[in-house]
Structures are given as structure tokens and as C-alpha cells.
Design an enzyme around this catalytic site. Structure first.
Site, PDB file in Angstrom:
ATOM      1  N   TYR A 140       7.283  -8.592  -3.289  1.00 27.29           N
ATOM      2  CA  TYR A 140       7.412  -9.327  -4.554  1.00 27.29           C
ATOM      3  C   TYR A 140       8.278 -10.569  -4.352  1.00 27.29           C
ATOM      4  O   TYR A 140       7.917 -11.670  -4.779  1.00 27.29           O
ATOM      5  CB  TYR A 140       8.019  -8.416  -5.616  1.00 27.29           C
ATOM      6  CG  TYR A 140       8.267  -9.090  -6.940  1.00 27.29           C
ATOM      7  CD1 TYR A 140       7.228  -9.266  -7.859  1.00 27.29           C
ATOM      8  CD2 TYR A 140       9.536  -9.556  -7.283  1.00 27.29           C
ATOM      9  CE1 TYR A 140       7.445  -9.885  -9.073  1.00 27.29           C
ATOM     10  CE2 TYR A 140       9.768 -10.183  -8.497  1.00 27.29           C
ATOM     11  CZ  TYR A 140       8.724 -10.348  -9.388  1.00 27.29           C
ATOM     12  OH  TYR A 140       8.947 -10.968 -10.598  1.00 27.29           O
ATOM     13  N   SER A 149      10.732 -16.240  -9.917  1.00 30.93           N
ATOM     14  CA  SER A 149      11.809 -15.291 -10.181  1.00 30.93           C
ATOM     15  C   SER A 149      13.024 -15.630  -9.336  1.00 30.93           C
ATOM     16  O   SER A 149      12.905 -16.173  -8.235  1.00 30.93           O
ATOM     17  CB  SER A 149      11.357 -13.858  -9.858  1.00 30.93           C
ATOM     18  OG  SER A 149      12.454 -12.970  -9.897  1.00 30.93           O
ATOM     19  N   ASN A 176      -2.255 -11.116 -21.879  1.00 31.34           N
ATOM     20  CA  ASN A 176      -2.500 -10.058 -22.859  1.00 31.34           C
ATOM     21  C   ASN A 176      -1.257  -9.239 -23.178  1.00 31.34           C
ATOM     22  O   ASN A 176      -1.257  -8.438 -24.108  1.00 31.34           O
ATOM     23  CB  ASN A 176      -3.619  -9.125 -22.380  1.00 31.34           C
ATOM     24  CG  ASN A 176      -3.278  -8.442 -21.069  1.00 31.34           C
ATOM     25  OD1 ASN A 176      -3.449  -9.049 -20.014  1.00 31.34           O
ATOM     26  ND2 ASN A 176      -2.805  -7.209 -21.118  1.00 31.34           N
ATOM     27  N   SER A 177      -0.164  -9.446 -22.424  1.00 27.26           N
ATOM     28  CA  SER A 177       1.056  -8.674 -22.698  1.00 27.26           C
ATOM     29  C   SER A 177       2.277  -9.436 -22.186  1.00 27.26           C
ATOM     30  O   SER A 177       2.151 -10.441 -21.477  1.00 27.26           O
ATOM     31  CB  SER A 177       0.995  -7.292 -22.030  1.00 27.26           C
ATOM     32  OG  SER A 177       0.960  -7.434 -20.614  1.00 27.26           O
ATOM     33  N   GLY A 178       3.446  -8.930 -22.563  1.00 32.38           N
ATOM     34  CA  GLY A 178       4.703  -9.450 -22.028  1.00 32.38           C
ATOM     35  C   GLY A 178       4.951 -10.922 -22.286  1.00 32.38           C
ATOM     36  O   GLY A 178       4.610 -11.470 -23.337  1.00 32.38           O
ATOM     37  N   ILE A 179       5.544 -11.584 -21.301  1.00 37.80           N
ATOM     38  CA  ILE A 179       5.901 -12.992 -21.416  1.00 37.80           C
ATOM     39  C   ILE A 179       4.652 -13.844 -21.658  1.00 37.80           C
ATOM     40  O   ILE A 179       4.677 -14.791 -22.445  1.00 37.80           O
ATOM     41  CB  ILE A 179       6.637 -13.457 -20.148  1.00 37.80           C
ATOM     42  CG1 ILE A 179       7.969 -12.716 -20.002  1.00 37.80           C
ATOM     43  CG2 ILE A 179       6.883 -14.965 -20.160  1.00 37.80           C
ATOM     44  CD1 ILE A 179       8.620 -12.900 -18.658  1.00 37.80           C
ATOM     45  N   GLY A 180       3.567 -13.501 -20.978  1.00 35.12           N
ATOM     46  CA  GLY A 180       2.338 -14.268 -21.138  1.00 35.12           C
ATOM     47  C   GLY A 180       1.825 -14.249 -22.563  1.00 35.12           C
ATOM     48  O   GLY A 180       1.385 -15.275 -23.094  1.00 35.12           O
ATOM     49  N   GLY A 198      -2.625 -13.648 -17.223  1.00 39.16           N
ATOM     50  CA  GLY A 198      -1.877 -12.450 -17.604  1.00 39.16           C
ATOM     51  C   GLY A 198      -1.301 -12.557 -19.000  1.00 39.16           C
ATOM     52  O   GLY A 198      -0.163 -12.152 -19.244  1.00 39.16           O
TER      53      GLY A 198
END
Length: 317
Positions: free
Chosen positions: A258, A225, A98-102, A96
Site C-alpha cells: 500500500y 497518503s 460509491n462510498s467513503g471519501i469518493g 471509487g
């Protein structure tokens, strides 16, 4: 020292001395002009200077080593924490990414010399992320590979494709996740939140375990989380109820699904560390921060609203 017209490394009052330590920061190169004078090129910010950039990172001789709490806090960035580290020769897989934290993790590791593989479901977005990193430093070693955690077959194909490269694997970061998605079954007949957030990563680590062990010292990082605290995977009698992990549509609640997947992440990471740490492979789970404004909340407007309201009070990307 303006009197002597030279750099003065000793403070005139305190007597403290400083020195230049280490090599050039990542993205910088030393060149020589036509007259033989040394200058420095910053490829990330596209600029040149005759001033040694290491002057910005001088260190005290015989300094008192600060504690981790003093060095880093809630405002520290990945680039700040990695400052001075040379990750050349290290191979990293980030799911993951390609965006955000990753993406921020991938970019920071790549700019410090690591060979980073962005394992992404959408190859178009993955390739766009690769180009964004290369725009910051054209010598970064990054590539995108297809990985759809909602398909165990895709996980298997990814592992086989990576192994065919005959590369080591020093860091595996299990980052990809979905949040607040409606109930849907994957092609493997499992609830999607459970499979994407936990089971897909579980399977990926199993398939790459032999590579990690051969590459030791190596590490696995599982992005979990704080939400794991607000759930349970036991029935009313206190026994593990595995039907809760991949519930039916009638028993499904997105937030609980989640939270359970994040609890599974931690339990898995703890057990993985117990089994593999004697072989030089450590595993840690990490809470990235409360309600960081990444794209994880995009599946429902209510979550987007909550994340937007919390944005001024949480760590930014």
C-alpha cells in the site's frame, strides 16, 4: 431594527455594513405563490420559507480577506469549502465514488452543479450512490459507469465509453484504492494493490489525457497518503528496483505494498503536473487525513480494530 421594523445592514456601534452576495445556495429555488409573494424552496431538506436563505451568508462590505489557514481547518467539510462556488458546466470523474471519501466528494461536487460520473467497479453500489445523491437534490447531474481498475481492459473500455459521450473533462479524481488485501494477481498478472491503487489510474489518465487537454483549464487530483513516507522502491545499492512494485507472494507485505503504491501516486502526480501544466492541466496529490473511518479497512479485522480505536481522534466522514 425593531424601531423601524426593517432590516438594518449597518451595525449601530461598529459601523460595519453587510450585504447579501451571490445567488441562492445550491438546492434552493425561488418561487411565487398565488398572491404574488416570493418564497424559497429547499429541495435538499424538503422545506419552504418566505425568508431569503442568503441572509445566512451575508458578507461584510470591504472585508479583510482571510487566509486559507483562517478559512479552513481540520474540521472543514467539502460542502463548506465549496460554499458559493458554481460548478455548472463542469464535468468530473471520480473513481471509487460509491462510498467513503469518493462518495462525499461526488455528492458535494454534484450539489454545487457539476456533472459527476461515479466510476465504480460494482454497478449496483454505484447506482445506489447515485440515488442517494438524487434524494438530496433531484436536479443533481450524476451517473455511474463501470470501471474495474484491476483490469486494464476495463480501464480501456471505460475511457472509450466516456469519450463516446463527446463531453469535456474538467476534473479527474483518482480516489479508488484497496488496503490490507491478501496477495493476489490480477488478470493482467500484476499484484492487485499496485494495479488498483496506481497502475490502473496511471493508465486511465493516459487514455483521457487528450480530453483533459482539450478541456483546459482542467485538473487531476490523485488521492495518496502520508503512508508514502514509510517505504522505499530502491534496492540496497540505491537503484530503483521495479520488482518491488509488483512483488511475488513470498515477498509481499500488505502494508508495504500500500505504501509503495501511494509513493507511486505522488511521483506520478508530480511528473504529470510538470508535463501537462504548460497545456492548462494541473495535477496534485493529496493526503486525505490519517485513518479516516471509511470502508478502506474492511479487508482485515485487525485494521478494522485499529481504525475503530482511532475513530474518536480522526476526522469523520
Amino acid at each position: 431594527s425593531h424601531l423601524e421594523e426593517k432590516t438594518q445592514w449597518e451595525h449601530p456601534k461598529s459601523g460595519k455594513r453587510k450585504r447579501v452576495a451571490g445567488g441562492l445556495p445550491y438546492g434552493w429555488e425561488q418561487e411565487t405563490d398565488e398572491s404574488g409573494q416570493v418564497y424559497f424552496v429547499d429541495h435538499i431538506n424538503k422545506r419552504t420559507t418566505y425568508l431569503d436563505p442568503r441572509l445566512a451568508f451575508t458578507v461584510e462590505d470591504n472585508p479583510v480577506k482571510p487566509t486559507t489557514r483562517q478559512k479552513y481547518d481540520g474540521n472543514s467539510t467539502a460542502m463548506e469549502i465549496l460554499q458559493g462556488l458554481d460548478l455548472s458546466g463542469k464535468v468530473v470523474i471520480i473513481t471509487g465514488a460509491n462510498s467513503g471519501i469518493g462518495f462525499e466528494t461526488a455528492k458535494s461536487l454534484a450539489l454545487h452543479g457539476a456533472y459527476v460520473i461515479l466510476a465504480c467497479r460494482n454497478m449496483s453500489r454505484g447506482n445506489d450512490a447515485v440515488q442517494r445523491i438524487l434524494l438530496e437534490w433531484h436536479k443533481a447531474k450524476v451517473e455511474a459507469m463501470t470501471l474495474d481498475l484491476a483490469s486494464l481492459q476495463s480501464v480501456q473500455h471505460f475511457a472509450e465509453a466516456f469519450k463516446s459521450k463527446n463531453m469535456p473533462l474538467h476534473i479527474l479524481i483518482c480516489n479508488a484504492a484497496v488496503f490490507g488485501v491478501p496477495w493476489v494477481l490480477t488478470e493482467d498478472e500484476l499484484e492487485s494493490t499496485f494495479q488498483v491503487n496506481h497502475l490502473g489510474h496511471f493508465y486511465l489518465v493516459q487514455l483521457l489525457e487528450d480530453v483533459l487537454r482539450r478541456s483546459s483549464p482542467a485538473r487531476v487530483v490523485v488521492v495518496s497518503s502520508e503512508s508514502h513516507r514509510f517505504t522505499e522502491i530502491k534496492d540496497c545499492s540505491g537503484k530503483l528496483d521495479f520488482s518491488l512494485l509488483s512483488p511475488s507472494k513470498k515477498e509481499y507485505w500488505a502494508m508495504l505494498a500500500y505504501n509503495r503504491s501511494k509513493l507511486c501516486n505522488i511521483l506520478f502526480s508530480n511528473e504529470l503536473n510538470r508535463r501537462l501544466s504548460p497545456h492548462g492541466v494541473t495535477s496534485n496529490s493529496v493526503h486525505p487525513g490519517n485513518m479516516i473511518y471509511s470502508s478502506i479497512h474492511r479487508n482485515w479485522w485487525v485494521y478494522t480494530l485499529l481504525f475503530t480505536l482511532a475513530r474518536p481522534f480522526t476526522k469523520s466522514m
